[in-house]
Design a protein around this motif. Sequence first.
Motif, mmCIF file in Angstrom:
data_model
loop_
_atom_site.group_PDB
_atom_site.id
_atom_site.type_symbol
_atom_site.label_atom_id
_atom_site.label_comp_id
_atom_site.label_asym_id
_atom_site.label_seq_id
_atom_site.Cartn_x
_atom_site.Cartn_y
_atom_site.Cartn_z
ATOM 1 N N MET A 1 0.848 -1.200 0.000
ATOM 2 C CA MET A 1 0.000 0.000 0.000
ATOM 3 C C MET A 1 0.886 1.254 0.000
ATOM 4 S SD MET A 1 -3.006 1.425 0.030
ATOM 5 C CE MET A 1 -4.065 0.025 0.380
ATOM 6 N N THR A 2 0.571 2.194 -0.867
ATOM 7 C CA THR A 2 1.295 3.461 -0.926
ATOM 8 C C THR A 2 1.137 4.219 0.392
ATOM 9 O OG1 THR A 2 0.879 3.605 -3.302
ATOM 10 C CG2 THR A 2 1.535 5.635 -2.180
ATOM 11 N N LYS A 3 2.257 4.804 0.854
ATOM 12 C CA LYS A 3 2.221 5.529 2.122
ATOM 13 C C LYS A 3 2.866 6.901 1.941
ATOM 14 C CE LYS A 3 3.393 5.098 7.035
ATOM 15 N NZ LYS A 3 4.083 4.268 8.063
ATOM 16 N N TYR A 4 2.129 7.959 2.350
ATOM 17 C CA TYR A 4 2.603 9.322 2.193
ATOM 18 C C TYR A 4 2.819 9.994 3.549
ATOM 19 C CZ TYR A 4 1.105 9.046 -2.718
ATOM 20 O OH TYR A 4 0.953 8.688 -4.026
ATOM 21 N N LEU A 5 3.849 10.847 3.594
ATOM 22 C CA LEU A 5 4.074 11.713 4.747
ATOM 23 C C LEU A 5 3.509 13.088 4.382
ATOM 24 C CD1 LEU A 5 5.331 12.192 7.540
ATOM 25 C CD2 LEU A 5 7.478 12.790 6.387
ATOM 26 N N ILE A 6 2.481 13.502 5.093
ATOM 27 C CA ILE A 6 1.800 14.765 4.786
ATOM 28 C C ILE A 6 2.412 15.873 5.637
ATOM 29 C CG2 ILE A 6 -0.410 15.977 4.775
ATOM 30 C CD1 ILE A 6 -1.781 13.272 4.407
ATOM 31 N N LEU A 7 2.982 16.866 4.958
ATOM 32 C CA LEU A 7 3.712 17.951 5.617
ATOM 33 C C LEU A 7 2.830 19.201 5.703
ATOM 34 C CD1 LEU A 7 6.450 19.019 6.746
ATOM 35 C CD2 LEU A 7 7.010 19.678 4.382
ATOM 36 N N THR A 8 2.442 19.573 6.921
ATOM 37 C CA THR A 8 1.624 20.768 7.119
ATOM 38 C C THR A 8 2.493 21.932 7.596
ATOM 39 O OG1 THR A 8 1.072 20.233 9.412
ATOM 40 C CG2 THR A 8 -0.365 19.339 7.696
ATOM 41 N N GLU A 9 1.915 23.145 7.584
ATOM 42 C CA GLU A 9 2.703 24.356 7.835
ATOM 43 C C GLU A 9 3.020 24.581 9.302
ATOM 44 O OE1 GLU A 9 2.227 29.034 6.606
ATOM 45 O OE2 GLU A 9 1.785 27.466 5.158
ATOM 46 N N LYS A 10 2.109 24.177 10.179
ATOM 47 C CA LYS A 10 2.285 24.428 11.618
ATOM 48 C C LYS A 10 1.408 23.465 12.401
ATOM 49 C CE LYS A 10 -0.672 28.283 10.551
ATOM 50 N NZ LYS A 10 -0.703 29.724 10.321
ATOM 51 N N PRO A 11 1.590 23.393 13.708
ATOM 52 C CA PRO A 11 0.834 22.432 14.519
ATOM 53 C C PRO A 11 -0.678 22.576 14.398
ATOM 54 C CG PRO A 11 2.678 23.286 15.775
ATOM 55 C CD PRO A 11 2.625 24.079 14.512
ATOM 56 N N SER A 12 -1.188 23.818 14.354
ATOM 57 C CA SER A 12 -2.640 24.010 14.264
ATOM 58 C C SER A 12 -3.191 23.441 12.959
ATOM 59 C CB SER A 12 -2.999 25.492 14.375
ATOM 60 O OG SER A 12 -2.390 26.244 13.338
ATOM 61 N N ALA A 13 -2.430 23.597 11.867
ATOM 62 C CA ALA A 13 -2.861 23.039 10.578
ATOM 63 C C ALA A 13 -2.836 21.513 10.627
ATOM 64 C CB ALA A 13 -1.953 23.549 9.462
ATOM 65 N N ARG A 14 -1.809 20.955 11.273
ATOM 66 C CA ARG A 14 -1.740 19.494 11.406
ATOM 67 C C ARG A 14 -2.953 18.963 12.160
ATOM 68 N NH1 ARG A 14 1.580 18.338 15.761
ATOM 69 N NH2 ARG A 14 -0.393 17.913 16.778
ATOM 70 N N LEU A 99 14.160 19.969 11.869
ATOM 71 C CA LEU A 99 14.488 19.364 10.576
ATOM 72 C C LEU A 99 15.110 17.979 10.750
ATOM 73 C CD1 LEU A 99 15.762 22.518 8.714
ATOM 74 C CD2 LEU A 99 13.911 21.027 7.950
ATOM 75 N N ASP A 100 15.868 17.800 11.808
ATOM 76 C CA ASP A 100 16.414 16.462 12.093
ATOM 77 C C ASP A 100 15.280 15.469 12.330
ATOM 78 O OD1 ASP A 100 19.002 17.330 11.830
ATOM 79 O OD2 ASP A 100 19.355 17.582 13.978
ATOM 80 N N ASP A 101 14.265 15.891 13.060
ATOM 81 C CA ASP A 101 13.100 15.030 13.311
ATOM 82 C C ASP A 101 12.359 14.731 12.011
ATOM 83 O OD1 ASP A 101 13.689 15.037 15.989
ATOM 84 O OD2 ASP A 101 12.225 16.589 16.514
ATOM 85 N N PHE A 102 12.236 15.754 11.167
ATOM 86 C CA PHE A 102 11.554 15.583 9.879
ATOM 87 C C PHE A 102 12.320 14.594 8.996
ATOM 88 C CE2 PHE A 102 10.753 17.679 5.536
ATOM 89 C CZ PHE A 102 9.648 16.879 5.276
ATOM 90 N N LYS A 103 13.639 14.741 8.984
ATOM 91 C CA LYS A 103 14.475 13.845 8.167
ATOM 92 C C LYS A 103 14.365 12.402 8.658
ATOM 93 C CE LYS A 103 19.164 13.325 6.361
ATOM 94 N NZ LYS A 103 20.525 13.931 6.303
ATOM 95 N N LYS A 104 14.386 12.247 9.977
ATOM 96 C CA LYS A 104 14.285 10.905 10.550
ATOM 97 C C LYS A 104 12.949 10.266 10.203
ATOM 98 C CE LYS A 104 14.614 8.446 14.981
ATOM 99 N NZ LYS A 104 14.820 8.611 16.447
ATOM 100 N N LYS A 105 11.881 11.062 10.294
ATOM 101 C CA LYS A 105 10.546 10.541 9.988
ATOM 102 C C LYS A 105 10.420 10.192 8.509
ATOM 103 C CE LYS A 105 7.181 12.479 12.228
ATOM 104 N NZ LYS A 105 6.646 11.401 13.075
ATOM 105 N N ALA A 106 10.970 11.072 7.641
ATOM 106 C CA ALA A 106 10.860 10.861 6.196
ATOM 107 C C ALA A 106 11.618 9.622 5.734
ATOM 108 C CB ALA A 106 11.375 12.092 5.455
ATOM 109 N N SER A 107 12.568 9.169 6.520
ATOM 110 C CA SER A 107 13.377 8.003 6.143
ATOM 111 C C SER A 107 12.707 6.677 6.500
ATOM 112 C CB SER A 107 14.751 8.093 6.827
ATOM 113 O OG SER A 107 14.615 7.968 8.230
#
Length: 691
Positions: A1-14, A99-107
Amino acid sequence: MTKYLILTEKPSARRNFEKALGGLSGHFADFDYELTNLRGHVMTLAEPQDQVPDTLTTQIKSWDLKDLPWDLNQFNWKRTYIVSKNPRTGKQESTKSLLDDFKKKASQGFDGIVIATDTDPSGEGDLLAWEAIDAIKWTGPVYRANFVDESEKGLRKALEHLKPILSFQEHGPLQKGLARNKWDFASMQLTRAATTLTKKQGYPFVSRQGRLKSAMILRVYQQLEAIKNYQRVPFFENRYHDENGHTYARSVNKDEAPDFRYTSQEEAQIQETLPETATPVVISTQPKETQPPKLLDLASLSAILAKEGFQAKEVAATYQKLYEAKIVSYPRTEDKTITPEQYEDLRPLVDKIAQTVGVDVSLLTRREPRKTHVQEKGAHGANRPGPVVPSSLEGLLTYGPSAPKIYEVLAKNYLAMMAENYHYTQIKAQLAELPNFTTTINQPQSQGWHLVYQDQDEEEDQTRSTQGIGQQARRFLYEGQNKKPTAPTWKWLKTFLERYNIGTGATRTNTYGELTSGKNAYMIDQKGKISLTDSGLAAAILVQDTYIANPKTTKRVFDIFDQVGRFEMTADEALHSLNVTVAHDLPIMAENVKQLENAIEKPTSYEPKEKVSGEWHGEEVTFNASFSGHRFTAEEVAQLLAGEVITFQAMSKKGKSYTAKGQLAKKRYKGKDFIGFDLILDKKKTRKMKK
């Protein structure tokens, strides 16, 4: 199944996406997903001196006019992490950890990243997402979710229609955002030049110049100067008025000096022989009507609220909070109308909205979309109420002081298009004996939308009256004068920007908010009326006849950004207009600065600090010629430039003499690097003091 990481602008948007999709992770449409968020911009362009080869570092760091303009072809446009103070802890924090957290999650095995930041007209949302994706060196697929609002329906629809971004070089919104970002960054040359010139003239002002700020400041200055230099020139003319208060006069074309206007009462009485009375007669009667006013943008809304004492910056911040709570629509829109779908989304809520703002529902009889307000174009749609309807206006105070008024004005403006047209009868009359003396009367027949919303932009109808023409008109001597320039207000300035089509309503409001707030404000807003601070006056004087402050130039720059977004021009080509602007404006500013002494009293306590220059560690540097009351001797300057430690007698702020010991070093103050004398503290004495 295809899996996407959805990147929002800020916590409230998430959190809004989380609510729309049913969780922080899960399955939607034909893919699995996980949500994550940024906190606005996480990368920024590095300092100018870090953008060029080492051989140019000294020149680019300089604020001296001889080192301007810059050669932008030498810039690598490198980005770096943002370091800022955490408002809760007071500590300096870097975006690197985020950004380190984002990179870790994206991997963690995702098949693509979905950009779900704001879809705004400037390309800002795409730019801040790209900065993060580029920073983590993501090489996988990227998709764009374009949404018009943060309602559950709007977010789900956006994720059902993902747009693949095959190449960021071919992604128009990003390229538009990059062009604007680089242009604004490189325009700091003009701020450096203006500030340097101002301080050399003996004024301690930081003169911030920008493509929209400068145009706004200069326009206000020009209007204030026109008012200051205005000289009243009276005139006299014969007119008639009847017993119902209607005035009969001869028509005058704009900028015309008619021969029936005189410089004195005596001349007006002698030159014309007119009867004392005359008979009014109707020459035409026509039914007329006006449609409801256009929907508001954020600038128009804030201009209305300014009259009640609400500052633009507070209105913009409060509106953003209301938007995040889905109580109002997206703020940063360019649209003047809404789509049929957006109209249908709010249709079931109309009565509830009316009840909240105290509008009689029986007045809202036009429930089918008006073609003037609802059209098949646009994206976010004009500013309007959101899908969440508050139960009361008072309950909105938790979002900010202006929140109740924001919602009331916005809602009534929206509801007005569902009311009937305003109907009136227009009567034109003249004097039987003197047919060139005429009057026009507008008699209201049906108030229509006027009972729902009072249009602040509607010109006051001086001819509105319930009375018909009278039986007899009597001559009188009218005294008038040449038109006095209008006092500058936020509404007046907004109209000026609209005339040149400069920026969106939100851009205008945010810029006006910056100019009118803080200790370094350039303008003072008192219930919408504008005056200039000394800093604003200095900035305005400097940009007279410059390109940066010319509204036509500003409009052209906005058009250039649009061209970049349509791939009719590259971002680097767009910078040519900045090069032309800087080259044109520098000598003009250098000449304009001479006018400051006649306009602003020079602070008696301010004296520009004397500087000395020389080569230090192979680099040409400039630093203060004195420290703590001691002026460096020629020998001490040579020792400092040689990297040596020197000792001398200095004076503390409390007036006590002490022995200072130190050397030149790289230092940082308010985010800026500089070379200066660095005091070496005696560690033993310091320990004793602590004990």
